[in-house]
Design a protein around this motif. Structure first.
Motif, PDB file in Angstrom:
ATOM      1  N   UNK A  60      -2.086  -7.327   1.411  1.00  0.00           N
ATOM      2  CA  UNK A  60      -2.396  -8.746   1.659  1.00  0.00           C
ATOM      3  C   UNK A  60      -1.453  -9.712   0.936  1.00  0.00           C
ATOM      4  N   UNK A  61      -0.525  -9.209   0.154  1.00  0.00           N
ATOM      5  CA  UNK A  61       0.472  -9.986  -0.591  1.00  0.00           C
ATOM      6  C   UNK A  61      -0.113 -10.846  -1.713  1.00  0.00           C
ATOM      7  N   UNK A 111      -9.508  -0.129 -10.282  1.00  0.00           N
ATOM      8  CA  UNK A 111      -9.244  -1.548 -10.047  1.00  0.00           C
ATOM      9  C   UNK A 111      -8.929  -1.735  -8.574  1.00  0.00           C
ATOM     10  N   UNK A 112      -9.283  -2.908  -8.056  1.00  0.00           N
ATOM     11  CA  UNK A 112      -9.085  -3.189  -6.646  1.00  0.00           C
ATOM     12  C   UNK A 112      -8.592  -4.619  -6.483  1.00  0.00           C
ATOM     13  N   UNK A 113      -7.910  -4.868  -5.384  1.00  0.00           N
ATOM     14  CA  UNK A 113      -7.420  -6.198  -5.057  1.00  0.00           C
ATOM     15  C   UNK A 113      -8.621  -7.092  -4.745  1.00  0.00           C
ATOM     16  N   UNK A 114      -8.720  -8.222  -5.423  1.00  0.00           N
ATOM     17  CA  UNK A 114      -9.828  -9.154  -5.182  1.00  0.00           C
ATOM     18  C   UNK A 114      -9.755  -9.775  -3.792  1.00  0.00           C
ATOM     19  N   UNK A 146       1.691  -1.574  -3.842  1.00  0.00           N
ATOM     20  CA  UNK A 146       2.316  -2.830  -4.255  1.00  0.00           C
ATOM     21  C   UNK A 146       3.735  -2.959  -3.735  1.00  0.00           C
ATOM     22  N   UNK A 147       4.168  -4.205  -3.701  1.00  0.00           N
ATOM     23  CA  UNK A 147       5.489  -4.556  -3.199  1.00  0.00           C
ATOM     24  C   UNK A 147       6.115  -5.545  -4.178  1.00  0.00           C
TER      25      UNK A 147
END
Length: 152
Positions: A60-61, A111-114, A146-147
């Motif tokens: 999702x950037x 951990x996760x992306x909010x 990740x990018x």
């Protein structure tokens, strides 16, 4: 009261509108504008400075970490290589659990992306071996999630 009026009575409204309150039992109609404003959220919770090299969620950037917070690129995740960071942003943390990793027993929390809720890696909550104590409070993010952004 009907279910419809209960929803409007109990829904926390924009503090500036003053049309609804948690304590008032009566139904007070209000315009749709505050409702739209309340449900629309910003893309990210935190933005890292655009002048720095950053890492973002590949899905999702959303910004995840500043390059200056990178400690090591020599870690292994469940899906390949992973990086160890001092601090991260826009991540949520699950409950801690004990896991046996390549370097021994640790208490870790996923951990996760909010923003998109993708699991990214884990946070080291506790290391049971003295040689691994430096990891406590640090974060692992797998490269698969990740990018690189901004100036790479």
């Amino acid at each position: 009261t009907t279910a419809f009026t209960c929803v409007f009575r109990c829904f926390p409204c924009d503090p500036s509108c003053g049309s609804a309150s948690w304590a008032t039992p009566e139904f007070t109609p209000r315009s749709a504008a505050p409702m739209v404003k309340m449900t629309r959220s910003k893309t990210f919770q935190a933005y890292l400075p655009s002048c720095h090299r950053t890492y973002s969620c590949i899905h999702c950037r959303a910004h995840l970490a500043n390059h200056d917070e990178l400690i090591s690129k020599s870690f292994q995740g469940s899906q390949g290589r992973a990086y160890l960071f001092n601090s991260v942003v826009n991540v949520g943390c699950g409950p801690a659990e004990e896991r046996v990793l390549l370097t021994g027993l640790h208490a870790v929390a996923d951990i996760y992306c909010e923003n998109c809720k993708t699991t990214l890696g884990w946070k080291y909550e506790h290391a049971f071996e003295s040689s691994q104590k430096y990891k406590e409070g640090k974060y692992i993010i797998e490269l698969a999630h990740m990018i690189k952004d901004n100036g790479w």
